[in-house]
Design an enzyme around this catalytic site. Structure first.
Site, PDB file in Angstrom:
ATOM      1  N   LYS A  39       0.913  -1.255   0.102  1.00 54.18           N
ATOM      2  CA  LYS A  39      -0.098   0.051  -0.199  1.00 54.18           C
ATOM      3  C   LYS A  39       0.871   1.358  -0.158  1.00 54.18           C
ATOM      4  O   LYS A  39       1.895   1.461   0.792  1.00 54.18           O
ATOM      5  CB  LYS A  39      -0.965   0.089   1.355  1.00 54.18           C
ATOM      6  N   TRP A  45      -9.314   0.038   0.006  1.00 56.69           N
ATOM      7  CA  TRP A  45     -10.476   0.726   0.678  1.00 56.69           C
ATOM      8  C   TRP A  45     -10.209   1.905   1.915  1.00 56.69           C
ATOM      9  O   TRP A  45     -11.038   2.133   2.770  1.00 56.69           O
ATOM     10  CB  TRP A  45     -11.339  -0.345   1.437  1.00 56.69           C
ATOM     11  N   HIS A  46      -8.998   2.509   1.619  1.00 56.72           N
ATOM     12  CA  HIS A  46      -8.650   3.732   2.440  1.00 56.72           C
ATOM     13  C   HIS A  46      -8.927   4.999   2.054  1.00 56.72           C
ATOM     14  O   HIS A  46      -7.988   6.010   2.125  1.00 56.72           O
ATOM     15  CB  HIS A  46      -7.000   3.513   2.945  1.00 56.72           C
ATOM     16  N   TYR A  47      -9.884   5.098   1.125  1.00 57.53           N
ATOM     17  CA  TYR A  47     -10.000   6.530   0.452  1.00 57.53           C
ATOM     18  C   TYR A  47     -10.492   7.483   1.512  1.00 57.53           C
ATOM     19  O   TYR A  47     -11.262   7.030   2.502  1.00 57.53           O
ATOM     20  CB  TYR A  47     -11.214   6.545  -0.810  1.00 57.53           C
ATOM     21  N   HIS A  48     -10.028   8.826   1.092  1.00 55.88           N
ATOM     22  CA  HIS A  48     -10.243   9.792   1.970  1.00 55.88           C
ATOM     23  C   HIS A  48     -10.352  11.198   1.207  1.00 55.88           C
ATOM     24  O   HIS A  48     -10.092  11.156  -0.006  1.00 55.88           O
ATOM     25  CB  HIS A  48      -9.160   9.719   3.068  1.00 55.88           C
TER      26      HIS A  48
END
Length: 552
Positions: free
Chosen positions: A382, A482-485
Site C-alpha cells: 500500500k 478501501w482507505h479512500y479519504h
C-alpha cells in the site's frame, strides 16, 4: 436493533449524527453521556447475521453487493472496483480487521493533543482490539520481511514505527469481528436513539436573521419510503454532525446545497446555501498492488497481522487462506457488470469505456486458478499518502446512488516510485528462505506477476510489458485497499475543529476530512477521532453555559 431505535425518541435532539459508521458510533457514544443524540444510519445492523462477521466469511461478506447487503459497490472513473459500507459500524464491519494507530508525525500535523489522543485510542481498544494469533504463514511473512531488510523487529504493537511489527486486529480469538458498533455499548441508552435503514436526503439550513447559514435539522427516508424531518432542539450549542464517510459526506453536502455553485446548478439543486468550491476536492485512495502466491503446503486463514513499515513509505502486508469460491466470485463480477450497465444508461463514464473482456476471459479459464485459492497467500503493498489526488462530483440527485469519483491513481511519479519499491520488497520476501515453505519451488516471479495480470483486478488495460516492467505492473494491476479519504478536508472545507467553514452548527467528523491516510490502516484513527472530537464538543458545551442557554 430494529428500524426504529434502541432508546426513547425525543421530539428534538441536541445532536443529529448522519452515519452510524466507524466515526459516527464513537461520536454518538461519547456525546450521549451529556446530551441527546440521534444517529441516522442508512444500513442495517451487523448483529443480524453473526456468521457474516466471522473471519472465515470475510471475502463472502465484502463481495456480497446485492441491493440490501452491507457492501455497496462503486467503480471509480479510474476503472477500479471499490466498496462503500452501508451498515451500523461502517467499514469496520467489512474490512480486513487490522488495528494500528497513526504515527506521531500524523498526530502532530493534525494538531491533536497527544494525551487526549492516547486516551481516545485506549477507549476504543478496550472494546475492539486484540492481539492476533501468529501462525505459520504470517510468521513466514514476518521473518521474510526481516530477511528483506525491514528492520527493526518491533514485536506486537499498535504503534506506527519503521520496521516489521505485528499489529492489532478487531477479530477476537474465536475469529469473531468486533466493530465500531460495539462502541455504542458505551452510550447512555436513555440519551441516544439509533435509526437503521434511515437515509438522509438533505441537511436543512436557515438564514433567517443570520449573517451565515445555520444547520437545524435533516430530512431522511425510512425503509418503507416514508420521509421524516428530524430537528435540533433550540440551543446555540446543538449541531448536525456529518459522519457519512469520504463518499457520503461530500455527496450529502452537495445534495444539501453546499458545494461548487456551478456544479450544483447543473443538477438543479436549489437553493445554493453556500458556494463551497472545495467540497468534493482532494479525493485520494491509497493504491494497492498484490502478488498472489499459491502454496504447496496448507495455510491458516489469516487477514492482516504482520506488516512492514518501510522507509520509502510503502506498507507491506499479507493475508492467507481467504476462501475464494466460484459462486461468490461469479456473483461479484456479475454485480460489476450490472453496475456498469446502469452507469451507461445515465451517462458515459471512463469506467464504462474500459473493456470488460478481462472478466469474460477470466471465467473461461477459472478452474486451475481457483483450485489453488484456499491454499495460497497474497502479499500486498500500500502506498502511503498518497500524493495523487482526484475529485468527487454528483452523478444525479438521488442520495441512494453513488456519486462519480476519480482518484487519479499513480498520477504523481512519487506514488509510482513507492509502488515499485514496495513490489521489489515483496519479491525479496517471496524469494526469502523464511518464506520458501509457502512457495512452489518452480514458481518464478514473472509467472506470479502474470497470474495477477490474468485476474480482472480492475477494468484497466493490460500491457505485455507488465511482467518485466514494475512501473507498468503497478499501473495495470492497481486495486483499492478501501482507505479512500478527502472531499471535506481540514483547512479547505472544515476548520481544525471540524466545523464547516462558513456555516454554523454543522461539523464533519470522518475520513473525508483527512489530508492523507493515517498509519498503515486508518480504522483505529477514525474511531479515535470520533471519541476525541466527542469529548472536545462536550467540553465546549460545559464551558459556554451562557451561550448554551441562548435560543439558536
Amino acid at each position: 436493533m430494529k428500524d426504529a431505535t434502541f432508546a426513547p425518541t425525543f421530539a428534538r435532539y441536541d445532536y443529529i449524527i448522519i452515519g452510524g459508521g466507524t466515526s459516527g458510533c464513537a461520536v454518538a457514544a461519547t456525546l450521549s453521556q451529556n446530551a441527546t443524540v440521534l444517529v441516522l444510519e442508512r444500513g442495517g445492523s451487523p448483529y443480524d447475521n453473526p456468521m457474516a462477521t466471522d473471519i472465515q466469511n470475510f471475502a463472502t461478506t465484502l463481495s456480497n453487493t446485492s441491493p440490501k447487503s452491507w457492501s455497496q459497490l462503486f467503480v471509480s472513473e479510474d476503472g477500479v472496483y471499490n466498496t462503500r459500507a452501508r451498515v451500523l459500524g461502517g467499514g469496520s464491519v467489512l474490512n480486513a480487521g487490522f488495528y494500528t494507530r497513526a504515527g506521531d508525525d500524523y498526530v502532530k500535523e493534525a494538531e491533536w493533543k497527544n494525551d487526549e489522543v492516547e486516551a481516545a485510542y485506549e477507549w476504543v481498544e478496550k472494546k475492539v482490539a486484540f492481539e492476533p494469533p501468529m501462525m505459520g504463514w504470517q510468521t513466514a511473512l514476518k521473518n521474510g520481511l526481516l530477511e528483506a531488510g525491514e528492520f527493526p523487529y518491533n514485536g506486537f504493537t499498535y504503534n506506527h514505527t519503521y520496521g516489521t511489527k505485528i499489529g492489532g486486529t478487531i477479530f477476537d480469538q474465536a475469529g469473531q469481528r468486533h466493530t465500531a458498533a460495539n462502541l455504542l455499548e458505551y452510550a447512555n441508552p436513555d440519551m441516544a436513539a439509533v435509526y437503521l435503514h434511515a437515509t438522509v436526503h438533505k441537511i436543512l439550513f436557515t438564514t433567517k436573521g443570520r449573517p451565515r447559514p445555520k444547520a437545524y435539522g435533516v430530512i431522511f427516508q425510512d425503509s418503507n419510503g416514508v420521509l421524516h424531518k428530524a430537528e435540533l432542539a433550540k440551543n446555540a450549542m446543538n449541531e448536525v454532525i456529518l459522519s457519512a464517510g469520504a463518499i457520503g459526506s461530500p455527496q450529502l453536502l452537495m445534495l444539501s446545497g453546499v458545494g461548487p455553485m456551478a456544479h450544483l446548478a447543473v443538477h438543479g439543486i436549489k437553493p445554493v446555501v453556500l458556494d463551497h468550491p472545495m467540497v468534493g476536492q482532494g479525493m485520494a485512495d491509497n493504491p494497492m498492488n498484490a502478488i498472489f502466491i499459491p502454496s504447496p503446503t496448507p495455510v491458516e486463514v489469516s487477514l492482516i497481522q504482520a506488516v512492514g513499515i518501510t522507509k520509502f513509505d510503502s506498507y507491506i502486508e499479507g493475508a492467507s487462506g481467504v476462501i475464494f469460491s466460484y459462486s461468490w466470485t461469479r456473483n461479484y463480477f456479475d454485480g460489476v457488470l450490472n453496475y456498469l450497465n446502469e452507469m451507461q444508461t445515465s451517462r458515459t463514464t471512463t469506467s464504462t469505456t474500459l473493456s470488460t473482456q478481462s472478466i469474460t476471459d477470466f471465467f473461461k479459464s477459472i478452474n486451475p486458478l481457483f483450485n489453488a485459492t484456499t491454499q495460497a497467500g497474497v502479499i500486498l503493498q500500500k502506498v502511503s499518502g498518497p500524493v495523487s489526488r482526484g475529485h468527487l462530483e454528483l452523478r444525479n440527485t438521488n442520495p441512494y446512488d453513488n456519486p462519480s469519483v476519480r482518484f487519479n491513481y499513480y498520477q504523481e511519479p512519487e506514488d509510482l516510485k513507492k509502488c515499485v519499491e514496495g513490489i521489489t520488497t515483496i519479491i525479496k520476501v517471496i524469494n526469502s528462505k523464511a518464506f520458501s515453505k509457502f512457495k512452489y519451488p518452480d514458481a518464478t516471479i514473472p509467472g506470479l506477476l502474470d497470474l495477477i495480470l490474468n485476474v480482472p483486478t480492475n477494468l484497466r488495460p493490460r500491457h505485455v510489458t507488465s511482467v518485466f516492467n514494475l512501473q507498468q505492473f503497478c499501473i495495470d494491476t492497481v486495486m483499492t485497499i478501501w482507505h479512500y479519504h478527502g472531499g471535506c478536508q481540514v483547512g479547505r472545507v472544515v476548520d481544525k475543529n471540524y466545523k464547516v467553514l462558513g456555516i454554523d452548527s454543522l461539523r464533519v467528523i470522518d475520513g473525508s476530512t483527512f489530508l492523507k491516510s493515517p498509519g498503515t490502516n486508518p480504522q483505529a484513527t477514525v474511531m479515535m477521532l470520533g471519541r476525541y472530537m466527542g469529548q472536545k464538543i462536550l467540553r465546549e458545551r460545559d464551558t459556554f453555559p451562557k451561550k448554551r442557554e441562548e435560543e439558536a
